[in-house]
Write a protein that holds these residues in place. Structure first.
Motif, PDB file in Angstrom:
ATOM      1  N   LEU A  92       0.824  -1.202   0.000  1.00 19.42           N
ATOM      2  CA  LEU A  92       0.000   0.000   0.000  1.00 19.42           C
ATOM      3  C   LEU A  92       0.863   1.259   0.000  1.00 19.42           C
ATOM      4  CD1 LEU A  92      -2.814  -1.052   2.464  1.00 19.42           C
ATOM      5  CD2 LEU A  92      -2.925  -0.901  -0.013  1.00 19.42           C
ATOM      6  N   ARG A  93       1.939   1.258   0.778  1.00 24.10           N
ATOM      7  CA  ARG A  93       2.844   2.412   0.808  1.00 24.10           C
ATOM      8  C   ARG A  93       3.473   2.636  -0.562  1.00 24.10           C
ATOM      9  NH1 ARG A  93       7.766   0.946   3.754  1.00 24.10           N
ATOM     10  NH2 ARG A  93       8.222   0.067   1.722  1.00 24.10           N
ATOM     11  N   ASP A  94       3.936   1.560  -1.184  1.00 19.55           N
ATOM     12  CA  ASP A  94       4.567   1.679  -2.495  1.00 19.55           C
ATOM     13  C   ASP A  94       3.565   2.121  -3.551  1.00 19.55           C
ATOM     14  OD1 ASP A  94       6.825   0.847  -1.208  1.00 19.55           O
ATOM     15  OD2 ASP A  94       6.823  -1.167  -2.063  1.00 19.55           O
ATOM     16  N   LEU A  95       2.338   1.626  -3.466  1.00 16.16           N
ATOM     17  CA  LEU A  95       1.309   2.042  -4.414  1.00 16.16           C
ATOM     18  C   LEU A  95       1.042   3.539  -4.285  1.00 16.16           C
ATOM     19  CD1 LEU A  95      -0.929   1.237  -6.507  1.00 16.16           C
ATOM     20  CD2 LEU A  95      -2.457   1.211  -4.543  1.00 16.16           C
ATOM     21  N   LEU A  96       0.937   4.037  -3.068  1.00 10.84           N
ATOM     22  CA  LEU A  96       0.699   5.463  -2.874  1.00 10.84           C
ATOM     23  C   LEU A  96       1.832   6.290  -3.458  1.00 10.84           C
ATOM     24  CD1 LEU A  96      -0.736   5.554   0.757  1.00 10.84           C
ATOM     25  CD2 LEU A  96      -1.960   5.934  -1.381  1.00 10.84           C
ATOM     26  N   GLY A  97       3.067   5.914  -3.157  1.00  8.72           N
ATOM     27  CA  GLY A  97       4.212   6.663  -3.663  1.00  8.72           C
ATOM     28  C   GLY A  97       4.313   6.633  -5.174  1.00  8.72           C
ATOM     29  N   LEU A  98       4.124   5.463  -5.755  1.00  3.99           N
ATOM     30  CA  LEU A  98       4.229   5.346  -7.209  1.00  3.99           C
ATOM     31  C   LEU A  98       3.075   6.052  -7.926  1.00  3.99           C
ATOM     32  CD1 LEU A  98       5.526   1.694  -7.562  1.00  3.99           C
ATOM     33  CD2 LEU A  98       6.792   3.800  -7.966  1.00  3.99           C
ATOM     34  N   CYS A  99       1.868   5.967  -7.382  1.00  6.30           N
ATOM     35  CA  CYS A  99       0.742   6.702  -7.983  1.00  6.30           C
ATOM     36  C   CYS A  99       0.984   8.207  -7.898  1.00  6.30           C
ATOM     37  CB  CYS A  99      -0.570   6.333  -7.301  1.00  6.30           C
ATOM     38  SG  CYS A  99      -1.223   4.736  -7.796  1.00  6.30           S
ATOM     39  N   GLY A 100       1.547   8.661  -6.787  1.00  4.11           N
ATOM     40  CA  GLY A 100       1.887  10.077  -6.676  1.00  4.11           C
ATOM     41  C   GLY A 100       2.902  10.505  -7.712  1.00  4.11           C
ATOM     42  N   SER A 101       3.898   9.661  -7.955  1.00  2.30           N
ATOM     43  CA  SER A 101       4.895  10.019  -8.964  1.00  2.30           C
ATOM     44  C   SER A 101       4.295   9.996 -10.368  1.00  2.30           C
ATOM     45  CB  SER A 101       6.112   9.096  -8.872  1.00  2.30           C
ATOM     46  OG  SER A 101       5.795   7.802  -9.287  1.00  2.30           O
ATOM     47  N   VAL A 102       3.378   9.069 -10.645  1.00  2.00           N
ATOM     48  CA  VAL A 102       2.714   9.030 -11.953  1.00  2.00           C
ATOM     49  C   VAL A 102       1.880  10.287 -12.156  1.00  2.00           C
ATOM     50  CG1 VAL A 102       0.903   7.847 -13.270  1.00  2.00           C
ATOM     51  CG2 VAL A 102       2.740   6.535 -12.243  1.00  2.00           C
ATOM     52  N   LEU A 103       1.149  10.709 -11.131  1.00  2.00           N
ATOM     53  CA  LEU A 103       0.341  11.924 -11.250  1.00  2.00           C
ATOM     54  C   LEU A 103       1.215  13.159 -11.449  1.00  2.00           C
ATOM     55  CD1 LEU A 103      -2.314  11.242  -8.485  1.00  2.00           C
ATOM     56  CD2 LEU A 103      -2.701  11.305 -10.944  1.00  2.00           C
ATOM     57  N   LEU A 104       2.324  13.212 -10.746  1.00  2.00           N
ATOM     58  CA  LEU A 104       3.238  14.343 -10.878  1.00  2.00           C
ATOM     59  C   LEU A 104       3.809  14.424 -12.290  1.00  2.00           C
ATOM     60  CD1 LEU A 104       4.733  16.657  -9.439  1.00  2.00           C
ATOM     61  CD2 LEU A 104       6.484  15.009  -8.822  1.00  2.00           C
ATOM     62  N   VAL A 105       4.248  13.317 -12.820  1.00  2.00           N
ATOM     63  CA  VAL A 105       4.840  13.297 -14.153  1.00  2.00           C
ATOM     64  C   VAL A 105       3.781  13.569 -15.217  1.00  2.00           C
ATOM     65  CG1 VAL A 105       5.994  11.797 -15.828  1.00  2.00           C
ATOM     66  CG2 VAL A 105       6.753  11.830 -13.464  1.00  2.00           C
ATOM     67  N   ALA A 106       2.547  13.101 -15.002  1.00  2.00           N
ATOM     68  CA  ALA A 106       1.485  13.288 -15.998  1.00  2.00           C
ATOM     69  C   ALA A 106       1.141  14.751 -16.213  1.00  2.00           C
ATOM     70  CB  ALA A 106       0.235  12.519 -15.582  1.00  2.00           C
ATOM     71  N   ALA A 107       1.427  15.584 -15.251  1.00  2.00           N
ATOM     72  CA  ALA A 107       1.151  17.007 -15.403  1.00  2.00           C
ATOM     73  C   ALA A 107       2.159  17.695 -16.321  1.00  2.00           C
ATOM     74  CB  ALA A 107       1.147  17.682 -14.038  1.00  2.00           C
ATOM     75  N   PHE A 108       3.297  17.067 -16.569  1.00  2.00           N
ATOM     76  CA  PHE A 108       4.354  17.713 -17.339  1.00  2.00           C
ATOM     77  C   PHE A 108       4.703  17.018 -18.654  1.00  2.00           C
ATOM     78  CE2 PHE A 108       5.075  18.867 -12.896  1.00  2.00           C
ATOM     79  CZ  PHE A 108       4.970  20.244 -13.003  1.00  2.00           C
TER      80      PHE A 108
END
Length: 180
Positions: free
Chosen positions: A100-116
Motif C-alpha cells: 500500500l505504501r509503495d502504491l501510494l508513492g508510485l501513484c503520486g509520482s505518476v500523477l506528478l509526471v502526468a502534469a508535465f
C-alpha cells in the motif's frame, strides 16, 4: 478505469496465491512481488489519465479541478482497497502495508509526471525508479530504497505521503499535459 482495476485484481489474486503457497517465503523474495504489484497498479493509473477528447476537456464550463481530484483520488482509493483486501489475509507474508505504501508513492509520482509530459508515458519514471530500487542493495541511500523497507518504517511512509500529496496537488491544478 474499470478494466484497469479488474486487471489489477487478477494480478493481486495471483500474487497472493504465489505468496500463500510459500513459493516466495523469504522476505527478500517478497520485495519484488510487492514492488511489481504496486508498479502495475501505478502503471494502470497512467492509462486512465488522458481525457477522451481534448476539445471537450477544454470547452467545458464546469471546473475541471473537482473532476480531476475525484478521478485521481478514487483510483488510488479503489486500487489500494483492491490491493489491501487481496493481500491483507496474511500481512506478514504478503507485505500488505509495504504494498500500500509503495502504491501510494508510485501513484503520486505518476500523477506528478502526468502534469508535465504525455500522461500515457507517465508510468516510465515510476518504472525506472522501481527498477533502480530493485537493483540497489540495502547499503544504498534510504531515499533511493524507500520502497524496499519494512512496512513500519516512518521515513518510507513520509516519502510516499509527500509523493502522493505533491502528485495529487500538481495534477489537480495543472491537469494532464495536452498532446497535439
Amino acid at each position: 478505469m474499470a478494466l484497469c482495476l479488474i486487471i489489477l485484481s487478477v494480478l493481486v489474486w495471483q500474487t497472493a496465491l504465489l505468496l500463500d503457497r510459500g513459493l516466495t517465503p523469504q522476505p527478500q523474495n517478497r520485495i519484488p512481488a510487492t514492488l511489481l504489484a504496486a508498479l502495475f497498479g501505478a502503471t494502470l493509473l497512467s492509462a486512465t489519465l488522458p481525457p477522451i477528447d481534448w476539445d471537450i476537456e477544454t470547452s467545458t464550463a464546469l471546473p475541471k479541478t473537482a473532476f480531476r481530484a475525484a478521478h485521481a483520488i478514487s483510483y488510488i482509493v479503489i486500487a489500494a482497497a483492491v490491493l489491501g483486501v487481496g493481500l491483507w489475509s496474511n500481512p506478514d507474508t504478503a507485505g500488505a502495508t509495504v504494498l500500500l505504501r509503495d502504491l501510494l508513492g508510485l501513484c503520486g509520482s505518476v500523477l506528478l509526471v502526468a502534469a508535465f509530459v504525455d500522461s500515457r508515458l507517465a508510468w516510465t519514471p515510476a518504472f525506472v525508479y522501481t527498477s533502480v530500487a530493485l537493483l540497489a542493495g540495502h547499503s544504498t541511500s534510504h531515499i533511493v530504497t524507500w520502497m524496499r523497507n519494512d512496512g513500519d518504517d516512518r521515513l518510507s511512509w513520509l516519502i510516499a505521503a509527500v509523493l502522493v500529496a505533491v502528485g495529487l496537488i500538481v495534477f489537480i491544478l495543472r491537469g494532464p499535459k495536452r498532446v497535439s
